[in-house]
Structures are given as C-alpha cells and as structure tokens.
Design a protein around this motif. Structure first.
Motif, PDB file in Angstrom:
ATOM      1  N   ARG A   1      -0.726  -3.200 -11.647  1.00  0.00           N
ATOM      2  CA  ARG A   1      -1.551  -3.188 -10.301  1.00  0.00           C
ATOM      3  C   ARG A   1      -2.478  -1.739 -10.690  1.00  0.00           C
ATOM      4  O   ARG A   1      -2.801  -0.670 -10.866  1.00  0.00           O
ATOM      5  CB  ARG A   1      -0.467  -2.445  -9.614  1.00  0.00           C
ATOM      6  N   PHE A   2      -3.474  -2.233  -9.342  1.00  0.00           N
ATOM      7  CA  PHE A   2      -3.918  -0.442  -9.029  1.00  0.00           C
ATOM      8  C   PHE A   2      -4.326  -0.530  -8.011  1.00  0.00           C
ATOM      9  O   PHE A   2      -4.175  -1.064  -6.794  1.00  0.00           O
ATOM     10  CB  PHE A   2      -5.914  -0.970  -9.312  1.00  0.00           C
ATOM     11  N   GLY A   3      -4.659   0.377  -6.638  1.00  0.00           N
ATOM     12  CA  GLY A   3      -4.541   1.018  -5.754  1.00  0.00           C
ATOM     13  C   GLY A   3      -5.992   2.357  -6.010  1.00  0.00           C
ATOM     14  O   GLY A   3      -6.590   3.314  -6.722  1.00  0.00           O
ATOM     15  N   ALA A   4      -6.185   2.295  -4.300  1.00  0.00           N
ATOM     16  CA  ALA A   4      -7.249   3.220  -4.372  1.00  0.00           C
ATOM     17  C   ALA A   4      -6.661   3.538  -3.238  1.00  0.00           C
ATOM     18  O   ALA A   4      -6.748   2.883  -1.877  1.00  0.00           O
ATOM     19  CB  ALA A   4      -8.775   3.060  -4.869  1.00  0.00           C
ATOM     20  N   ALA A   5      -7.259   4.885  -2.691  1.00  0.00           N
ATOM     21  CA  ALA A   5      -7.336   5.660  -1.153  1.00  0.00           C
ATOM     22  C   ALA A   5      -8.314   6.659  -1.217  1.00  0.00           C
ATOM     23  O   ALA A   5      -8.399   7.988  -2.098  1.00  0.00           O
ATOM     24  CB  ALA A   5      -5.535   6.074  -0.811  1.00  0.00           C
ATOM     25  N   PHE A   6      -8.547   7.051   0.175  1.00  0.00           N
ATOM     26  CA  PHE A   6      -9.268   8.411   0.942  1.00  0.00           C
ATOM     27  C   PHE A   6      -9.236   8.591   1.655  1.00  0.00           C
ATOM     28  O   PHE A   6      -8.594   8.064   2.896  1.00  0.00           O
ATOM     29  CB  PHE A   6     -11.506   6.649   0.648  1.00  0.00           C
ATOM     30  N   SER A   7      -9.257  10.089   1.425  1.00  0.00           N
ATOM     31  CA  SER A   7      -8.391  10.665   3.143  1.00  0.00           C
ATOM     32  C   SER A   7      -9.461  11.877   3.365  1.00  0.00           C
ATOM     33  O   SER A   7     -10.269  11.854   2.699  1.00  0.00           O
ATOM     34  CB  SER A   7      -7.164  11.193   2.974  1.00  0.00           C
ATOM     35  N   ASP A   8      -9.717  11.533   4.360  1.00  0.00           N
ATOM     36  CA  ASP A   8     -10.712  12.723   5.660  1.00  0.00           C
ATOM     37  C   ASP A   8      -9.935  13.902   5.923  1.00  0.00           C
ATOM     38  O   ASP A   8      -9.458  13.201   7.660  1.00  0.00           O
ATOM     39  CB  ASP A   8     -11.717  11.843   6.652  1.00  0.00           C
ATOM     40  N   ASP A   9      -8.630  14.681   6.129  1.00  0.00           N
ATOM     41  CA  ASP A   9      -8.524  16.110   6.219  1.00  0.00           C
ATOM     42  C   ASP A   9      -9.803  16.447   6.781  1.00  0.00           C
ATOM     43  O   ASP A   9     -10.315  17.244   6.339  1.00  0.00           O
ATOM     44  CB  ASP A   9      -7.476  16.462   4.978  1.00  0.00           C
ATOM     45  N   PRO A  10      -8.931  18.073   7.745  1.00  0.00           N
ATOM     46  CA  PRO A  10      -9.805  18.683   8.067  1.00  0.00           C
ATOM     47  C   PRO A  10     -10.279  19.735   7.040  1.00  0.00           C
ATOM     48  O   PRO A  10      -8.652  19.953   5.696  1.00  0.00           O
ATOM     49  CB  PRO A  10      -9.388  19.444   9.134  1.00  0.00           C
ATOM     50  N   GLY A  11     -11.729  20.013   6.721  1.00  0.00           N
ATOM     51  CA  GLY A  11     -11.699  21.277   5.652  1.00  0.00           C
ATOM     52  C   GLY A  11     -12.332  20.070   4.160  1.00  0.00           C
ATOM     53  O   GLY A  11     -11.954  21.099   3.084  1.00  0.00           O
ATOM     54  N   ARG A  12     -11.988  18.727   3.912  1.00  0.00           N
ATOM     55  CA  ARG A  12     -11.681  18.599   2.802  1.00  0.00           C
ATOM     56  C   ARG A  12     -11.839  16.726   3.047  1.00  0.00           C
ATOM     57  O   ARG A  12     -11.779  15.689   3.380  1.00  0.00           O
ATOM     58  CB  ARG A  12     -10.985  18.979   2.106  1.00  0.00           C
ATOM     59  N   HIS A  13     -12.773  16.181   1.782  1.00  0.00           N
ATOM     60  CA  HIS A  13     -12.020  14.629   1.658  1.00  0.00           C
ATOM     61  C   HIS A  13     -11.813  14.381   0.277  1.00  0.00           C
ATOM     62  O   HIS A  13     -12.318  15.364  -1.132  1.00  0.00           O
ATOM     63  CB  HIS A  13     -13.736  14.257   1.711  1.00  0.00           C
ATOM     64  N   ASP A  14     -10.620  13.436   0.367  1.00  0.00           N
ATOM     65  CA  ASP A  14      -9.823  13.371  -1.238  1.00  0.00           C
ATOM     66  C   ASP A  14     -10.210  11.778  -1.450  1.00  0.00           C
ATOM     67  O   ASP A  14      -9.905  10.944  -0.478  1.00  0.00           O
ATOM     68  CB  ASP A  14      -8.648  13.367  -1.277  1.00  0.00           C
ATOM     69  N   SER A  15     -10.272  11.385  -3.134  1.00  0.00           N
ATOM     70  CA  SER A  15     -10.066  10.240  -3.360  1.00  0.00           C
ATOM     71  C   SER A  15      -9.307   9.859  -3.950  1.00  0.00           C
ATOM     72  O   SER A  15      -9.405  10.714  -5.839  1.00  0.00           O
ATOM     73  CB  SER A  15     -11.829   9.103  -3.366  1.00  0.00           C
ATOM     74  N   THR A  16      -8.246   8.615  -4.362  1.00  0.00           N
ATOM     75  CA  THR A  16      -7.756   9.084  -5.137  1.00  0.00           C
ATOM     76  C   THR A  16      -7.563   7.285  -6.209  1.00  0.00           C
ATOM     77  O   THR A  16      -7.938   6.302  -5.177  1.00  0.00           O
ATOM     78  CB  THR A  16      -6.160   9.225  -4.958  1.00  0.00           C
ATOM     79  N   LEU A  17      -8.273   7.295  -7.129  1.00  0.00           N
ATOM     80  CA  LEU A  17      -7.506   5.608  -8.158  1.00  0.00           C
ATOM     81  C   LEU A  17      -6.268   5.721  -8.762  1.00  0.00           C
ATOM     82  O   LEU A  17      -5.794   6.774  -9.573  1.00  0.00           O
ATOM     83  CB  LEU A  17      -8.516   6.376  -9.236  1.00  0.00           C
ATOM     84  N   PHE A  18      -5.810   4.767  -8.518  1.00  0.00           N
ATOM     85  CA  PHE A  18      -4.658   4.443  -9.214  1.00  0.00           C
ATOM     86  C   PHE A  18      -4.575   3.198  -9.811  1.00  0.00           C
ATOM     87  O   PHE A  18      -4.734   1.643  -9.930  1.00  0.00           O
ATOM     88  CB  PHE A  18      -3.143   4.677  -8.235  1.00  0.00           C
TER      89      PHE A  18
END
Length: 239
Positions: A132-149
């Motif tokens: 299983r593979f996953g990816a998530a990208f978030s746009d939060d106040p003051g920051r940007h986060d990306s994660t691969l699983f």
C-alpha cells in the motif's frame, strides 16, 4: 446546511458512553456510519482522524460506487483547554482488480472558535497486491506539509511487516533559534517493523529528522522526537 445536522449527531453520540462506538446502517446503495470513534482512515491509513478530548463524534456516508463523504469532530470545545474543530471530507475509493485499487480525497479543517484560518489536506492512496502506498499534502496557516507512506507487507522468510513514512515541512516564516540562525524547513522519516508473537503485536520503530542539536527547537513534524529515536512497542488486545 449539512454542517449543523452532523454536529448535532456528533454531540448526541458524545453524550453517551465515551468508549468507542460505531453505529452502522444501510440505506439502499448508501452505508451510514456514525459514532464516537472515527469511521475511516484515508490514503491507505496515512491520514488518521484525531481525537483530542472526551466529547467527539462524526458521521460517514459511502456509496456502492466508491464515493464517500463525512464529517468528524475531534473536539467540541466544551472545556477551557480545548476549542471546537470540524473536519469535513469527501473522496472516492475503487478497485480496478482484486489486487489493484486506488483512493483520492480532500479534508477541510475548520476551527470556529479560533481566529486562525481554515486549512485543507489532499490525499491519495494506491494498493498493489499486498503493498500500500499513500501521499498527503496539507496547506496549514504558516506552513506546507507533504508526506509519503509505504506499507510493504511482510518480508519473505523473516515474517516482519514493514512500513515507512517520509515527510517534508516548509515554514512560511523562518523559525529563529537561539544562535540567530533560521530554519525554513525540515524533513523527517520513520521505519516500522512489526510482528505478532504469542498474541502480542511487537513494533520496532526508528524515527529521525534533518534537524539536530539547537535546531530541534524548530521541530514540529510527525515524530514524537526530533533526534534519531528507536522505540519498541508491545500491544495486546484484551478482547
């Protein structure tokens, strides 16, 4: 008009026993789940709904076509130490064959009691055979986060399950540490080996980040610690 009705259901459920509850009912081609425990995870388990206090609940609706939507309230903000949070999500999950499937979706995070801006997260997942593979990208106040699983399933011969996660975090405003230097972004990662032994789930987890020493002041990633950490967990279900 949907938001108040879902919040009412969440509040009603939260006034019952706070232990995990999940009620389910089929209505034609739709499946409804609501309760005080999250109904689903997203992107093959990469995005997991949080629970921040004893008063929480939500509703999840999915169709036979693979489309779903829902709302999860991890906190109703009924105590001075907490604030209300509403997570609204929608996505689509389907399989091409028995061994190949995918998922895409988005979550919108709202904090009615706070002046902070709303944020959102997009995610996607892919299943191939037993991996299983996953990816998530978030746009939060003051920051940007990306994660691969990646969940690679069990290794041959050793019978260990292997999971890996890598994240990258970019700050809109650099964080200034004690020596005057600035941290504009950082990465972190974790590797987990899992195996069941005599009814006990054993997990060996190594985690680390690109920060170290004084720069760990700026760390706010997915791991509990900035520095390299080796953790052994043992869990056993009572029933």
């Amino acid at each position: 008009m949907l938001k108040p009705s879902l919040l009412a259901i969440a509040t009603l459920l939260a006034t019952q026993d706070v232990s995990a509850q999940l009620l389910q009912r089929d209505l034609g081609n739709y499946n409804l789940q609501f309760g005080t425990s999250p109904a689903r995870t997203m992107a093959q388990g990469l995005v997991k709904p949080a629970t921040s206090d004893t008063v929480h609940g939500g509703l999840d609706v999915s169709s036979d076509s693979g489309w779903y939507f829902g709302q999860w309230t991890p906190s109703m903000g009924l105590t001075a130490a907490t604030s209300m949070e509403i997570d609204t999500y929608t996505g689509f999950k389907n399989s091409f064959t028995q061994h190949l499937g995918y998922e895409v979706g988005v979550i919108h995070y709202t904090f009615p009691d706070l002046a902070t801006s709303d944020s959102h997260e997009v995610y996607a997942g892919l299943t191939i055979l037993n991996t299983r593979f996953g990816a998530a990208f978030s746009d939060d106040p003051g920051r940007h986060d990306s994660t691969l699983f990646a969940d690679l399933g069990k290794l041959p011969l050793l019978d260990f399950g292997v999971r890996m996660k890598v994240g990258n975090h970019q700050l809109d405003t650099p964080y200034t540490i004690g020596d005057g230097s600035e941290v504009r972004g950082f990465s972190d990662w974790s590797v987990q080996l899992s195996r069941a032994f005599m009814g006990v789930d054993l997990n060996l987890i190594y985690s680390g980040s690109s920060l170290g020493g004084a720069s760990c002041e700026a760390y706010s990633g997915q791991n509990t610690s900035c520095d390299g950490t080796l953790l052994l967990q043992a869990q056993r279900s009572l029933f």
